[in-house]
Design an enzyme around this catalytic site. Structure first.
Site, PDB file in Angstrom:
ATOM      1  N   ARG A  49       0.845  -1.188   0.000  1.00 41.82           N
ATOM      2  CA  ARG A  49       0.000   0.000   0.000  1.00 41.82           C
ATOM      3  C   ARG A  49       0.881   1.240   0.000  1.00 41.82           C
ATOM      4  O   ARG A  49       1.834   1.330   0.777  1.00 41.82           O
ATOM      5  CB  ARG A  49      -0.898   0.030   1.241  1.00 41.82           C
ATOM      6  CG  ARG A  49      -1.939  -1.065   1.259  1.00 41.82           C
ATOM      7  CD  ARG A  49      -2.961  -0.849   2.342  1.00 41.82           C
ATOM      8  NE  ARG A  49      -2.388  -0.898   3.681  1.00 41.82           N
ATOM      9  CZ  ARG A  49      -3.101  -0.881   4.803  1.00 41.82           C
ATOM     10  NH1 ARG A  49      -4.413  -0.804   4.734  1.00 41.82           N
ATOM     11  NH2 ARG A  49      -2.519  -0.934   5.979  1.00 41.82           N
ATOM     12  N   ASP A  51       0.649   5.428   0.514  1.00 43.15           N
ATOM     13  CA  ASP A  51      -0.253   6.415   1.093  1.00 43.15           C
ATOM     14  C   ASP A  51      -0.650   7.468   0.071  1.00 43.15           C
ATOM     15  O   ASP A  51      -0.074   7.559  -1.016  1.00 43.15           O
ATOM     16  CB  ASP A  51       0.413   7.090   2.298  1.00 43.15           C
ATOM     17  CG  ASP A  51       0.589   6.143   3.475  1.00 43.15           C
ATOM     18  OD1 ASP A  51      -0.177   5.168   3.576  1.00 43.15           O
ATOM     19  OD2 ASP A  51       1.493   6.391   4.300  1.00 43.15           O
ATOM     20  N   TYR A 109      12.568   2.309  -1.890  1.00 43.21           N
ATOM     21  CA  TYR A 109      11.958   3.637  -1.979  1.00 43.21           C
ATOM     22  C   TYR A 109      13.042   4.695  -2.143  1.00 43.21           C
ATOM     23  O   TYR A 109      14.176   4.528  -1.676  1.00 43.21           O
ATOM     24  CB  TYR A 109      11.170   3.963  -0.707  1.00 43.21           C
ATOM     25  CG  TYR A 109       9.838   3.289  -0.570  1.00 43.21           C
ATOM     26  CD1 TYR A 109       8.676   3.898  -1.021  1.00 43.21           C
ATOM     27  CD2 TYR A 109       9.732   2.034   0.028  1.00 43.21           C
ATOM     28  CE1 TYR A 109       7.442   3.279  -0.878  1.00 43.21           C
ATOM     29  CE2 TYR A 109       8.504   1.408   0.167  1.00 43.21           C
ATOM     30  CZ  TYR A 109       7.364   2.037  -0.288  1.00 43.21           C
ATOM     31  OH  TYR A 109       6.148   1.424  -0.155  1.00 43.21           O
ATOM     32  N   ARG A 194       8.838   7.814   5.569  1.00 38.73           N
ATOM     33  CA  ARG A 194       8.671   9.248   5.814  1.00 38.73           C
ATOM     34  C   ARG A 194       9.111   9.643   7.220  1.00 38.73           C
ATOM     35  O   ARG A 194       9.663  10.730   7.431  1.00 38.73           O
ATOM     36  CB  ARG A 194       7.220   9.636   5.560  1.00 38.73           C
ATOM     37  CG  ARG A 194       6.840   9.559   4.086  1.00 38.73           C
ATOM     38  CD  ARG A 194       5.340   9.567   3.875  1.00 38.73           C
ATOM     39  NE  ARG A 194       4.733  10.764   4.403  1.00 38.73           N
ATOM     40  CZ  ARG A 194       3.427  10.909   4.646  1.00 38.73           C
ATOM     41  NH1 ARG A 194       2.604   9.889   4.420  1.00 38.73           N
ATOM     42  NH2 ARG A 194       2.957  12.038   5.110  1.00 38.73           N
TER      43      ARG A 194
END
Length: 251
Positions: A49, A51, A109, A194
């Site tokens: 998933r 965001d 990422y 994050r």
């Protein structure tokens, strides 16, 4: 038969990957396109998933359908049907038990930070006004490597069985006018990247020391870590699978 679809998207217009009742999502747009073109209800299971506002340069999902006569033609028709910010790269026939989420072995990422204000990159990078010490940020990032409990970087009240992740790469590099943070792990917790970037930026600005990263990780407390940085500068860049599922098509 089971298939994987490889795709990418610019996530600014979407409330993340997963279908939600009152928001536009990437999964909803893709399932609508597949169902329309294949003339049956198609459900997609994503590799993970993302965001709201997060982008993906490489993402996978699996789905079942009786057969696809021509995968390349379906890719072309999907890209004609989908909005401009979602693109399909490939459709791959995989073993019947292949799972886009559970069979993924690594995910990578990137987070893009700039110190040069540029109105044309504002939608896709995070502008930081304070001077950053990249050397210290890399020293702190090195402390993330290995299998550890990363509860301190996890979104509160998340439903997971374990907070352990094996981080294989965590490094800052300067690329043109950006500082790019790249992190690779076997799995990620919600909001983890994050929160990590926010904490490393605190190191870079001198708000906390490199050594304090040990305290943050051992605390297992989200309150000890830095503020989560904006989603708009986060990119899922690679998902890897065993070769019996996808043979050397990653990257």
């Amino acid at each position: 038969m089971r298939y994987f679809v490889a795709f990418s998207y610019f996530g600014a217009a979407y409330h993340g990957w997963q279908i939600q009742p009152n928001a536009i999502t990437v999964q909803e747009e893709l399932e609508k396109a597949f169902s329309t073109l294949l003339r049956e209800k198609i459900s997609l299971m994503g590799a993970g998933r993302t965001d709201a506002g997060v982008h993906a340069k490489q993402m996978y999902a699996h789905f079942n359908v009786a057969t696809i006569a021509n995968e390349e033609d379906l890719v072309r028709r999907l890209n004609s049907f989908l909005p401009d910010d979602i693109a399909v790269q490939n459709i791959i026939n995989v073993p019947e038990d292949a799972h886009a989420r559970f069979n993924a072995t690594e995910r990578t990422y990137e987070y893009w930070v700039t110190q040069h204000k540029n109105p044309f990159t504002i939608p896709s990078t995070y502008y930081v006004k304070q001077e950053l010490n990249i050397g210290k940020m890399n020293q702190a990032a090195a402390l993330l490597l290995g299998r550890q409990d990363f509860e301190c970087f996890s979104k509160s009240k998340t439903d997971v069985k374990t907070f352990y992740c094996n981080v294989k790469k965590a490094v800052w590099e300067q690329k043109e006018d950006k500082f790019v943070f790249t992190i690779t792990a076997d799995r990620f917790l919600r909001n983890m990247v994050r929160a990590i970037v926010g904490t490393l930026l605190d190191v870079g600005t001198g708000k906390i020391t490199v050594e304090h990263m040990h305290t943050v990780i051992s605390s297992k407390s989200r309150a000890e870590a830095g503020t989560s940085v904006p989603a708009k500068a986060l990119y899922l860049t690679q998902v890897l699978y065993p070769e019996n599922i996808i043979k050397k098509t990653n990257g």
